[in-house]
Design a protein around this motif. Sequence first.
Motif, short mmCIF file in Angstrom:
data_model
loop_
_atom_site.label_atom_id
_atom_site.label_comp_id
_atom_site.label_asym_id
_atom_site.label_seq_id
_atom_site.Cartn_x
_atom_site.Cartn_y
_atom_site.Cartn_z
N TRP A 104 0.85 -1.18 0.00
CA TRP A 104 0.00 0.00 0.00
C TRP A 104 0.89 1.24 0.00
CZ3 TRP A 104 -1.49 -4.55 2.08
CH2 TRP A 104 -2.80 -4.99 1.82
N HIS A 123 -5.19 -13.66 6.40
CA HIS A 123 -6.22 -12.62 6.41
C HIS A 123 -7.56 -13.09 5.86
CE1 HIS A 123 -4.37 -11.80 2.30
NE2 HIS A 123 -5.62 -12.04 2.01
N ASP A 124 -7.68 -14.35 5.46
CA ASP A 124 -8.93 -14.80 4.84
C ASP A 124 -9.55 -16.01 5.52
OD1 ASP A 124 -7.11 -16.72 4.08
OD2 ASP A 124 -7.68 -16.72 1.96
N ASP A 168 -6.98 -11.20 -5.28
CA ASP A 168 -7.72 -9.99 -4.92
C ASP A 168 -8.10 -10.02 -3.44
OD1 ASP A 168 -9.65 -11.93 -4.89
OD2 ASP A 168 -10.99 -10.95 -6.32
N LEU A 169 -8.74 -8.93 -3.00
CA LEU A 169 -9.15 -8.80 -1.60
C LEU A 169 -10.60 -8.39 -1.53
CD1 LEU A 169 -6.20 -6.80 0.06
CD2 LEU A 169 -6.87 -9.15 0.58
N GLU A 173 -11.65 -8.49 4.11
CA GLU A 173 -10.25 -8.91 4.27
C GLU A 173 -9.34 -7.71 4.41
OE1 GLU A 173 -10.70 -13.06 1.69
OE2 GLU A 173 -9.81 -11.28 0.78
N GLU A 174 -9.57 -6.69 3.61
CA GLU A 174 -8.72 -5.50 3.72
C GLU A 174 -8.90 -4.83 5.08
OE1 GLU A 174 -6.98 -1.89 1.04
OE2 GLU A 174 -8.55 -3.20 0.24
N ILE A 177 -6.89 -6.82 7.55
CA ILE A 177 -5.47 -6.52 7.40
C ILE A 177 -5.13 -5.21 8.11
CG2 ILE A 177 -3.69 -5.86 5.73
CD1 ILE A 177 -5.00 -7.84 3.77
N ASP A 178 -5.92 -4.19 7.88
CA ASP A 178 -5.68 -2.90 8.53
C ASP A 178 -5.76 -3.01 10.05
OD1 ASP A 178 -5.11 -1.35 6.30
OD2 ASP A 178 -7.19 -0.75 5.99
N LYS A 185 0.73 -7.97 1.29
CA LYS A 185 -0.25 -9.03 1.05
C LYS A 185 0.26 -10.00 0.00
CE LYS A 185 -3.89 -10.74 -1.37
NZ LYS A 185 -3.68 -11.52 -2.60
N ARG A 213 -1.78 -1.83 -3.84
CA ARG A 213 -3.20 -2.13 -3.71
C ARG A 213 -4.08 -0.88 -3.77
NH1 ARG A 213 -3.83 -7.38 -4.59
NH2 ARG A 213 -5.98 -6.83 -4.09
N ASP A 214 -3.54 0.27 -3.39
CA ASP A 214 -4.34 1.48 -3.36
C ASP A 214 -3.97 2.44 -4.50
OD1 ASP A 214 -1.85 1.91 -2.28
OD2 ASP A 214 -2.55 3.10 -0.58
#
Length: 246
Positions: A104, A123-124, A168-169, A173-174, A177-178, A185, A213-214
């Motif tokens: 990110w 994360h999933d 993908d996310l 999930e995102e 992660i945060d 990732k 990702r961003d």
Amino acid sequence: MRICLIFAMRAEAQPLIDSLGLKEQEGFFSPLPCKYLSPALSKREGEVQCCEPLLGRGWGGVVLNGVSHDRDLIGCEAAAVTTQAAIMKLQPDLVISVGTCGGWQRYGARVGQTYIADGVMFHDRRVPGDNEWDTQGLGNYPVWEGSWRVAEALGLPMGKVTTGSSFDLSPGEEALIDANGGRLKEMEGAAVAFVCSLYKVPVMLVKAVTNLRDAEEEDIDSFHENLKRASLSLRETLVKIIEKLS
């Protein structure tokens, strides 16, 4: 220290393979698809650019997940099988999970930058129930305590790696992660760390960024170019790491 490097994609490992003149040892993990590459038994002086500590007694080799349906085996299942096979046959003192990842830009990531992980989790894996199952699902496996010393010595940034089974996310999930301080990732690291935790083998994670990702979505040509750039960065970093550890 006997060090084993585990990669999912051959393209990620190819610059290091070429630089060190590594050769595949046919049938080493048969019948599993994973591949073992080690220094050639003989080579002419100057034939390859090599780093002698890598080729010495501390070398455990490069292990690839292998191929299925003409594509590299990626993801947690392949990583777990490969890691177990590598630990059982090579008996390393340290496993290094190596590969590319997403990052990110709001957290300072840039394409081609190599990181050393200061933590790793899934994360999933959403498991309803009590806190114990939730804790097991996230993982949060320990990384080798020497990771901080190596990062400081080489001036490399550190960040928490999070692992999932898809490129993908989802929004959930995102958010997870945060909430857990994730910064990088990818799709294999936590699976490698899980198996290492079972065998009590220290694990280190070295990841290079291929995509942000961003940022605006990139086309496939840009991704492949970023993959080459990140893989070259991995080679340079790995040579420095193993020279130091050796």
